[in-house]
Motif scaffolding. Structure first.
Motif, PDB file in Angstrom:
ATOM      1  N   PRO A 232     -54.443 -11.750  -5.886  1.00 25.91           N
ATOM      2  CA  PRO A 232     -54.199 -10.347  -6.261  1.00 25.91           C
ATOM      3  C   PRO A 232     -55.046  -9.325  -5.514  1.00 25.91           C
ATOM      4  O   PRO A 232     -54.792  -8.120  -5.634  1.00 25.91           O
ATOM      5  N   TYR A 233     -56.048  -9.775  -4.757  1.00 22.03           N
ATOM      6  CA  TYR A 233     -56.811  -8.812  -3.957  1.00 22.03           C
ATOM      7  C   TYR A 233     -55.905  -8.010  -3.024  1.00 22.03           C
ATOM      8  O   TYR A 233     -56.291  -6.939  -2.557  1.00 22.03           O
ATOM      9  N   ILE A 234     -54.711  -8.529  -2.723  1.00 25.90           N
ATOM     10  CA  ILE A 234     -53.786  -7.807  -1.857  1.00 25.90           C
ATOM     11  C   ILE A 234     -53.463  -6.442  -2.444  1.00 25.90           C
ATOM     12  O   ILE A 234     -53.135  -5.492  -1.715  1.00 25.90           O
ATOM     13  N   ARG A 235     -53.565  -6.313  -3.783  1.00 29.81           N
ATOM     14  CA  ARG A 235     -53.317  -5.021  -4.438  1.00 29.81           C
ATOM     15  C   ARG A 235     -54.560  -4.147  -4.486  1.00 29.81           C
ATOM     16  O   ARG A 235     -54.486  -3.000  -4.906  1.00 29.81           O
ATOM     17  N   HIS A 236     -55.702  -4.703  -4.094  1.00 32.81           N
ATOM     18  CA  HIS A 236     -56.967  -3.997  -4.290  1.00 32.81           C
ATOM     19  C   HIS A 236     -57.775  -3.901  -3.001  1.00 32.81           C
ATOM     20  O   HIS A 236     -59.000  -3.966  -3.034  1.00 32.81           O
ATOM     21  N   LEU A 237     -57.097  -3.729  -1.888  1.00 32.52           N
ATOM     22  CA  LEU A 237     -57.811  -3.633  -0.616  1.00 32.52           C
ATOM     23  C   LEU A 237     -58.745  -2.427  -0.589  1.00 32.52           C
ATOM     24  O   LEU A 237     -59.807  -2.474   0.036  1.00 32.52           O
ATOM     25  N   ASP A 238     -58.369  -1.351  -1.263  1.00 31.53           N
ATOM     26  CA  ASP A 238     -59.238  -0.172  -1.294  1.00 31.53           C
ATOM     27  C   ASP A 238     -60.570  -0.491  -1.953  1.00 31.53           C
ATOM     28  O   ASP A 238     -61.628  -0.052  -1.487  1.00 31.53           O
ATOM     29  N   ALA A 239     -60.529  -1.260  -3.042  1.00 28.38           N
ATOM     30  CA  ALA A 239     -61.763  -1.630  -3.735  1.00 28.38           C
ATOM     31  C   ALA A 239     -62.623  -2.528  -2.852  1.00 28.38           C
ATOM     32  O   ALA A 239     -63.846  -2.357  -2.764  1.00 28.38           O
ATOM     33  N   ILE A 240     -61.996  -3.504  -2.211  1.00 31.69           N
ATOM     34  CA  ILE A 240     -62.735  -4.412  -1.331  1.00 31.69           C
ATOM     35  C   ILE A 240     -63.409  -3.637  -0.204  1.00 31.69           C
ATOM     36  O   ILE A 240     -64.598  -3.823   0.091  1.00 31.69           O
ATOM     37  N   LEU A 241     -62.672  -2.734   0.420  1.00 29.63           N
ATOM     38  CA  LEU A 241     -63.210  -2.006   1.561  1.00 29.63           C
ATOM     39  C   LEU A 241     -64.231  -0.954   1.148  1.00 29.63           C
ATOM     40  O   LEU A 241     -65.097  -0.592   1.941  1.00 29.63           O
ATOM     41  N   ALA A 242     -64.133  -0.466  -0.084  1.00 24.15           N
ATOM     42  CA  ALA A 242     -65.154   0.462  -0.564  1.00 24.15           C
ATOM     43  C   ALA A 242     -66.495  -0.257  -0.696  1.00 24.15           C
ATOM     44  O   ALA A 242     -67.540   0.282  -0.332  1.00 24.15           O
TER      45      ALA A 242
ATOM     46  N   ARG B 132     -43.576 -10.287  -7.302  1.00 22.80           N
ATOM     47  CA  ARG B 132     -44.931 -10.582  -6.819  1.00 22.80           C
ATOM     48  C   ARG B 132     -44.932 -10.800  -5.305  1.00 22.80           C
ATOM     49  O   ARG B 132     -45.834 -10.347  -4.602  1.00 22.80           O
ATOM     50  N   TRP B 133     -43.913 -11.518  -4.809  1.00 21.01           N
ATOM     51  CA  TRP B 133     -43.882 -11.763  -3.367  1.00 21.01           C
ATOM     52  C   TRP B 133     -43.578 -10.481  -2.607  1.00 21.01           C
ATOM     53  O   TRP B 133     -44.233 -10.175  -1.607  1.00 21.01           O
ATOM     54  N   ALA B 134     -42.597  -9.708  -3.076  1.00 19.35           N
ATOM     55  CA  ALA B 134     -42.257  -8.449  -2.414  1.00 19.35           C
ATOM     56  C   ALA B 134     -43.464  -7.508  -2.407  1.00 19.35           C
ATOM     57  O   ALA B 134     -43.745  -6.844  -1.398  1.00 19.35           O
ATOM     58  N   GLU B 135     -44.175  -7.464  -3.502  1.00 19.86           N
ATOM     59  CA  GLU B 135     -45.351  -6.601  -3.625  1.00 19.86           C
ATOM     60  C   GLU B 135     -46.416  -6.979  -2.602  1.00 19.86           C
ATOM     61  O   GLU B 135     -47.002  -6.104  -1.937  1.00 19.86           O
ATOM     62  N   ALA B 136     -46.680  -8.281  -2.457  1.00 19.80           N
ATOM     63  CA  ALA B 136     -47.691  -8.734  -1.507  1.00 19.80           C
ATOM     64  C   ALA B 136     -47.281  -8.413  -0.074  1.00 19.80           C
ATOM     65  O   ALA B 136     -48.101  -7.953   0.733  1.00 19.80           O
ATOM     66  N   ILE B 137     -46.032  -8.645   0.255  1.00 21.97           N
ATOM     67  CA  ILE B 137     -45.549  -8.357   1.606  1.00 21.97           C
ATOM     68  C   ILE B 137     -45.647  -6.865   1.903  1.00 21.97           C
ATOM     69  O   ILE B 137     -46.113  -6.439   2.965  1.00 21.97           O
ATOM     70  N   ASP B 138     -45.224  -6.039   0.958  1.00 22.48           N
ATOM     71  CA  ASP B 138     -45.239  -4.588   1.180  1.00 22.48           C
ATOM     72  C   ASP B 138     -46.665  -4.054   1.286  1.00 22.48           C
ATOM     73  O   ASP B 138     -46.939  -3.140   2.076  1.00 22.48           O
ATOM     74  N   ALA B 139     -47.577  -4.631   0.500  1.00 19.84           N
ATOM     75  CA  ALA B 139     -48.978  -4.199   0.585  1.00 19.84           C
ATOM     76  C   ALA B 139     -49.559  -4.540   1.951  1.00 19.84           C
ATOM     77  O   ALA B 139     -50.298  -3.748   2.546  1.00 19.84           O
ATOM     78  N   GLY B 140     -49.223  -5.719   2.466  1.00 18.63           N
ATOM     79  CA  GLY B 140     -49.700  -6.096   3.786  1.00 18.63           C
ATOM     80  C   GLY B 140     -49.125  -5.210   4.872  1.00 18.63           C
ATOM     81  O   GLY B 140     -49.836  -4.744   5.765  1.00 18.63           O
ATOM     82  N   ARG B 141     -47.826  -4.945   4.780  1.00 15.25           N
ATOM     83  CA  ARG B 141     -47.188  -4.086   5.768  1.00 15.25           C
ATOM     84  C   ARG B 141     -47.732  -2.661   5.729  1.00 15.25           C
ATOM     85  O   ARG B 141     -47.765  -1.966   6.747  1.00 15.25           O
ATOM     86  N   GLY B 142     -48.148  -2.215   4.551  1.00 13.08           N
ATOM     87  CA  GLY B 142     -48.568  -0.830   4.383  1.00 13.08           C
ATOM     88  C   GLY B 142     -50.019  -0.562   4.708  1.00 13.08           C
ATOM     89  O   GLY B 142     -50.464   0.587   4.613  1.00 13.08           O
ATOM     90  N   HIS B 143     -50.759  -1.584   5.096  1.00 12.92           N
ATOM     91  CA  HIS B 143     -52.182  -1.378   5.353  1.00 12.92           C
ATOM     92  C   HIS B 143     -52.385  -0.534   6.609  1.00 12.92           C
ATOM     93  O   HIS B 143     -51.501  -0.444   7.469  1.00 12.92           O
TER      94      HIS B 143
END
Length: 333
Positions: free
Chosen positions: A119-129, A166-177
Motif C-alpha cells: 500500500p505504500y504505492i498510495r503514500h509516496l508523498d509520505a515516504i518522500l516527505a 486495487r490493481w488499477a489503483e496501483a498502476i495509476d499511482a505508478g503512472r502518475g508519479h
C-alpha cells in the motif's frame, strides 16, 4: 556506496515479498517483514509535537516500540535500545522512523535498509516527505493473477470488484508519479521469475549496487518472514514461474471478462496479452465503478487533509540519519 532507503511497492499479491527477500539476500541490504509504522506515524505526526524536543522523541519512540499493532516485535530489535537511540538521535520524524530500519539492518550486519509494504504505492508523498532520497521500486504483476490471488487471502475482506480496483489503483499511482529516473523503477514479476539474474542485475544498477548471485536464492533468507504469515509459503521455495498466468484456472469466466474489460488498456500497456474473453456485463462494470469511486473519494479526502497538515508541521519531518539526508536538509558539517 549508496545509503538511500529502498521502498518496494505495488498491488498486494504482486510478489513484493519475493522481491523483499531477494534484496534482503544482498550482502549490503536489509529489508524487514512488513510493519505498520511508517504511514501511521506520518499521518499522526501532529500529535507528537516538535521532535526537536527530547520528550517528544521519547513519546514517539515508545509508541513505535511498545504500541499495539506496529509489528515492531517482528523485527527482533531491542525496544529499550531503540528508544534510547531515538532520544539521543536527530530531532525529526523521519529520523526516528528511519532508525527502526537502520537498527534492523545493523542486526543483520548490513549498511543499507529497505522497507516493503504494497500500500505504500498510495503514500509516496509520505515516504518522500520523511525520506527525500528514497528509491521506489514498483513491482508489477499481471492484474488477473493479482485478483485471483487476492480472492484467496484470509486477510482480504473485499470482493472481486475491490480486488480489480486495487490493481488499477496501483498502476495509476505508478503512472502518475513525478519522480526522477534515479528515484523510481518498475519491474515486472513475470520477468523477475523467468530471469532472476537479468532482472535483479537491472535493479541493482538502478540502486547503485553490485549484483550478487545470492539474490537468486531468496528462500535461504525466508526466515525473516514471520511463520504465521502462511500465505507466503511459496517464498520458502526456489524461484519458479509456475504461478505465472494461473489466473486462467483460478478466475471464473465472468471475472476474466471483468478484468479484461476494465483493465484491458493497462494490461496491454505492460505487455500482458488479453484472452479475448467477452465484454463484462454492464451490471459488473457498474459494480466495479461504484467500488472504485468509493475508494477514490476516500483517498481524495485523505489527500486534502494531508495538504492542510503540511502547512501545520509541528517540527522537521525529513530524516537526518545519513550525510545525503543532511545535505538535502541544508545541514553542513
Amino acid at each position: 556506496m549508496s545509503e538511500r532507503p529502498i521502498f518496494i511497492v505495488g498491488c498486494p499479491r504482486s510478489g513484493t515479498t519475493l522481491l523483499q527477500l531477494m534484496l534482503h539476500a544482498h550482502p549490503r541490504v536489509a529489508v524487514p517483514p512488513e510493519t505498520r509504522i511508517l504511514v501511521q506515524v506520518y499521518r499522526a505526526r501532529r500529535g507528537y509535537g516538535d521532535l526537536r524536543e527530547t520528550k517528544n522523541r521519547r513519546m514517539l519512540a515508545r509508541k513505535i516500540a511498545k504500541g499495539s499493532r506496529t509489528q515492531f516485535g517482528d523485527l527482533g530489535i531491542d525496544a529499550d535500545e531503540f528508544i534510547r537511540r531515538a532520544v539521543e538521535g536527530p530531532g525529526s520524524l523521519g529520523s526516528v522512523v528511519g532508525l527502526v530500519y537502520k537498527m534492523f539492518a545493523e542486526r543483520h550486519g548490513k549498511v543499507r535498509w529497505g522497507d516493503k509494504r504494497p500500500p505504500y504505492i498510495r503514500h509516496l508523498d509520505a515516504i518522500l516527505a520523511m525520506f527525500p532520497d528514497a528509491q521506489i521500486v514498483h513491482l508489477i504483476r499481471d492484474g488477473r493473477d493479482c485478483v485471483a490471488s487476492l480472492k484467496e487471502m484470509p486477510w482480504f475482506q473485499g470482493d472481486v470488484y475491490e480486488a480489480v480496483h486495487r490493481w488499477a489503483e496501483a498502476i495509476d499511482a505508478g503512472r502518475g508519479h513525478k519522480l526522477p529516473a534515479d528515484s523510481y523503477y518498475e519491474l515486472r514479476y513475470e520477468e523477475l521469475c523467468a530471469d532472476p539474474a537479468g532482472s535483479l542485475g537491472g535493479l541493482c544498477t538502478f540502486l547503485g549496487e553490485e549484483y550478487d548471485p545470492a539474490m537468486r536464492e531468496p528462500y535461504r533468507v525466508a526466515d525473516v518472514v514471520p511463520e504465521h504469515k502462511d500465505w507466503h509459503t511459496n517464498t520458502r521455495q526456489p524461484v519458479t514461474t509456475t504461478r505465472t498466468g494461473s489466473w486462467a484456472q483460478r478466475l471464473e469466466p465472468w471475472e476474466v471478462s471483468l478484468c479484461e474489460t476494465v483493465l484491458g488498456n493497462r494490461l496491454t500497456a505492460y505487455g500482458y496479452e488479453l484472452s479475448g474473453a467477452p465484454a463484462a456485463t454492464r451490471r459488473d462494470v457498474a459494480a466495479y465503478e461504484k467500488t472504485s469511486n468509493t475508494w477514490k473519494r476516500k483517498w481524495r479526502r485523505v489527500a486534502l487533509t494531508e495538504r492542510i497538515n503540511r502547512f501545520r508541521e509541528p517540527g522537521p519531518v525529513a530524516a537526518l540519519l545519513t550525510d545525503t539526508q543532511r545535505e538535502l536538509a541544508g545541514i553542513v558539517r
